[in-house]
Design a protein around this motif. Structure first.
Motif, PDB file in Angstrom:
ATOM      1  N   THR A 135       1.078  -1.027   0.149  1.00 47.91           N
ATOM      2  CA  THR A 135      -0.043  -0.091   0.014  1.00 47.91           C
ATOM      3  C   THR A 135       0.974   1.113   0.150  1.00 47.91           C
ATOM      4  O   THR A 135       2.136   0.793   0.647  1.00 47.91           O
ATOM      5  CB  THR A 135      -0.611  -0.089   1.064  1.00 47.91           C
ATOM      6  OG1 THR A 135      -1.740  -1.066   1.366  1.00 47.91           O
ATOM      7  CG2 THR A 135      -1.632   0.940   1.216  1.00 47.91           C
ATOM      8  N   ARG A 136       0.537   2.010  -1.180  1.00 48.22           N
ATOM      9  CA  ARG A 136       1.291   3.567  -1.013  1.00 48.22           C
ATOM     10  C   ARG A 136       0.405   4.825   0.398  1.00 48.22           C
ATOM     11  O   ARG A 136      -0.981   4.255   0.110  1.00 48.22           O
ATOM     12  CB  ARG A 136       1.263   4.307  -2.557  1.00 48.22           C
ATOM     13  CG  ARG A 136       2.273   3.503  -3.247  1.00 48.22           C
ATOM     14  CD  ARG A 136       2.157   3.621  -4.855  1.00 48.22           C
ATOM     15  NE  ARG A 136       3.678   3.210  -5.186  1.00 48.22           N
ATOM     16  CZ  ARG A 136       4.938   3.666  -5.244  1.00 48.22           C
ATOM     17  NH1 ARG A 136       4.977   4.982  -4.560  1.00 48.22           N
ATOM     18  NH2 ARG A 136       5.556   3.069  -5.899  1.00 48.22           N
ATOM     19  N   PHE A 137       1.182   4.944   0.958  1.00 49.37           N
ATOM     20  CA  PHE A 137       0.381   6.187   1.351  1.00 49.37           C
ATOM     21  C   PHE A 137      -0.112   7.117   0.912  1.00 49.37           C
ATOM     22  O   PHE A 137      -1.290   6.965   1.617  1.00 49.37           O
ATOM     23  CB  PHE A 137       1.911   6.692   2.386  1.00 49.37           C
ATOM     24  CG  PHE A 137       1.314   8.753   3.464  1.00 49.37           C
ATOM     25  CD1 PHE A 137       0.548   7.589   4.373  1.00 49.37           C
ATOM     26  CD2 PHE A 137       1.154   9.506   2.812  1.00 49.37           C
ATOM     27  CE1 PHE A 137       0.417   8.375   5.439  1.00 49.37           C
ATOM     28  CE2 PHE A 137       0.315  10.090   4.845  1.00 49.37           C
ATOM     29  CZ  PHE A 137       0.332   9.716   5.378  1.00 49.37           C
ATOM     30  N   TRP A 143       1.247  -5.673   6.209  1.00 43.58           N
ATOM     31  CA  TRP A 143       0.375  -4.166   5.769  1.00 43.58           C
ATOM     32  C   TRP A 143       1.594  -2.888   5.824  1.00 43.58           C
ATOM     33  O   TRP A 143       0.805  -2.570   6.119  1.00 43.58           O
ATOM     34  CB  TRP A 143      -0.074  -4.473   7.609  1.00 43.58           C
ATOM     35  CG  TRP A 143       0.997  -4.453   8.940  1.00 43.58           C
ATOM     36  CD1 TRP A 143       1.910  -4.399   9.118  1.00 43.58           C
ATOM     37  CD2 TRP A 143       1.277  -6.146   9.340  1.00 43.58           C
ATOM     38  NE1 TRP A 143       2.615  -4.569  10.188  1.00 43.58           N
ATOM     39  CE2 TRP A 143       2.240  -5.993  10.173  1.00 43.58           C
ATOM     40  CE3 TRP A 143       0.417  -7.196   9.097  1.00 43.58           C
ATOM     41  CZ2 TRP A 143       2.611  -7.580  10.532  1.00 43.58           C
ATOM     42  CZ3 TRP A 143       0.911  -8.468   9.970  1.00 43.58           C
ATOM     43  CH2 TRP A 143       2.748  -8.413  10.056  1.00 43.58           C
ATOM     44  N   ILE A 169       4.211  -0.309   4.422  1.00 41.47           N
ATOM     45  CA  ILE A 169       2.700   1.235   3.497  1.00 41.47           C
ATOM     46  C   ILE A 169       4.536   1.396   3.307  1.00 41.47           C
ATOM     47  O   ILE A 169       5.599   1.432   3.726  1.00 41.47           O
ATOM     48  CB  ILE A 169       2.427   2.093   4.480  1.00 41.47           C
ATOM     49  CG1 ILE A 169       0.924   0.900   4.895  1.00 41.47           C
ATOM     50  CG2 ILE A 169       2.250   3.265   3.736  1.00 41.47           C
ATOM     51  CD1 ILE A 169       0.757   2.436   6.403  1.00 41.47           C
ATOM     52  N   PRO A 191       4.280   0.743   9.486  1.00 45.77           N
ATOM     53  CA  PRO A 191       3.382   1.552  10.247  1.00 45.77           C
ATOM     54  C   PRO A 191       4.423   1.521  11.895  1.00 45.77           C
ATOM     55  O   PRO A 191       3.229   1.882  13.229  1.00 45.77           O
ATOM     56  CB  PRO A 191       2.447   1.634  10.045  1.00 45.77           C
ATOM     57  CG  PRO A 191       1.827  -0.470   9.780  1.00 45.77           C
ATOM     58  CD  PRO A 191       3.083  -0.842   9.039  1.00 45.77           C
TER      59      PRO A 191
END
Length: 286
Positions: A13-15, A169, A171, A183
């Motif tokens: 996932t990109r922020f 999860w 990032i 994160p």
């Protein structure tokens, strides 16, 4: 390891995809930061919770003392947090002292903020002839709110991210390069905020810990110190402070005195158990 994470960055996932912004309100000519709101929420909710705690029998301070405390503690958090950041993490700022006052550019140390709050408690207790250690116990119970909101604000700002990892999860933070990272801000929010609050609240409401001067603040120091020490293995330390000559990061190093003090306070608290006289009212607590 990092090469592998770089090669498979597309799966993380990109922020930017989270749709978060450091601004809670942006009117162009005026911007309200989530970070500012986090500090404000932590202080106000902490004050509200403190007023609930001191309603219980045998409280070490009255409402009027809590009102003074919120003012001096706020000064301690801001001044201590900023000065702590400068001395512990960015001493080069001392070459241009005006930058010390530029808190809007970011840079606050929790350890410095804690020292600032301790000085505020010492001043109030000395001025009003109150018991310093018992006030620390009560203040320790409200600190988790500031820690929780502060770490969540760090996450929203996309700052203080973790080390490179390939956990599902992970990032990719804008300022962290094309590398998937822990994160760690959320880890800290959970441990330093939620877990800290659960443990100290259970001790306060379900046991007689508040009548053993030092037990609550000692427990708080242990929970925070252990949480921060552990999270440092997942959090990306400040550049140049990753592995000091003694093998710890700066963050871990600063928790060692807290852990030692916490152990001492918890294990000696029973010996400080005395008859507690209330600051307000006439009901004693044996």
């Amino acid at each position: 390891m990092i090469d592998i994470i770089l090669a498979s960055a597309a799966q993380f996932t990109r922020f930017e995809e989270l749709g978060l912004s450091p601004n809670a309100l942006d009117l162009g000519f005026f911007q309200l930061k989530w970070y500012s709101l986090a500090y404000l929420a932590g202080i106000l909710i902490g004050y509200w919770y403190l007023t609930k705690l001191i309603k219980e029998p045998g409280a070490p301070l009255a409402r009027r003392h809590a009102d003074d405390m919120i003012f001096y503690a706020t000064l301690g958090i801001i001044l201590g947090g900023r000065l702590g950041y400068v001395f512990f993490y960015k001493p080069e700022i001392l070459q241009n002292p005006i930058e010390i006052l530029q808190v809007w550019n970011g840079g606050m140390s929790l350890h410095g903020g804690v020292l600032g709050v301790v000085l505020a408690i010492w001043y109030i207790s000395r001025k009003e002839k109150l018991i310093f250690l018992r006030i620390c116990d009560y203040i320790a119970c409200v600190i988790p709110f500031g820690l929780l909101f502060g770490r969540l604000a760090n996450f929203v700002n996309g700052e203080l991210w973790g080390r490179a990892t390939d956990v599902p999860w992970a990032i990719i933070f804008p300022m962290g390069g094309e590398v998937a990272r822990h994160p760690s801000q959320l880890y800290e929010a959970g441990l330093e905020g939620l877990l800290y609050f659960i443990i100290t609240s259970l001790l306060f409401w379900k046991t007689d810990a508040r009548y053993h001067p030092g037990k609550l603040v000692g427990t708080g120091l242990l929970v925070y110190g252990l949480s921060r020490f552990i999270v440092e293995f997942f959090r990306q330390p400040d550049q140049g402070l990753e592995n000091l000559s003694w093998g710890l990061t700066m963050g871990q190093t600063l928790t060692v005195p807290m852990l030692l003090l916490g152990i001492y306070l918890v294990f000696t608290a029973k010996g400080r158990r005395v008859r507690v006289e209330p600051t307000a009212g006439d009901k004693s607590v044996a």
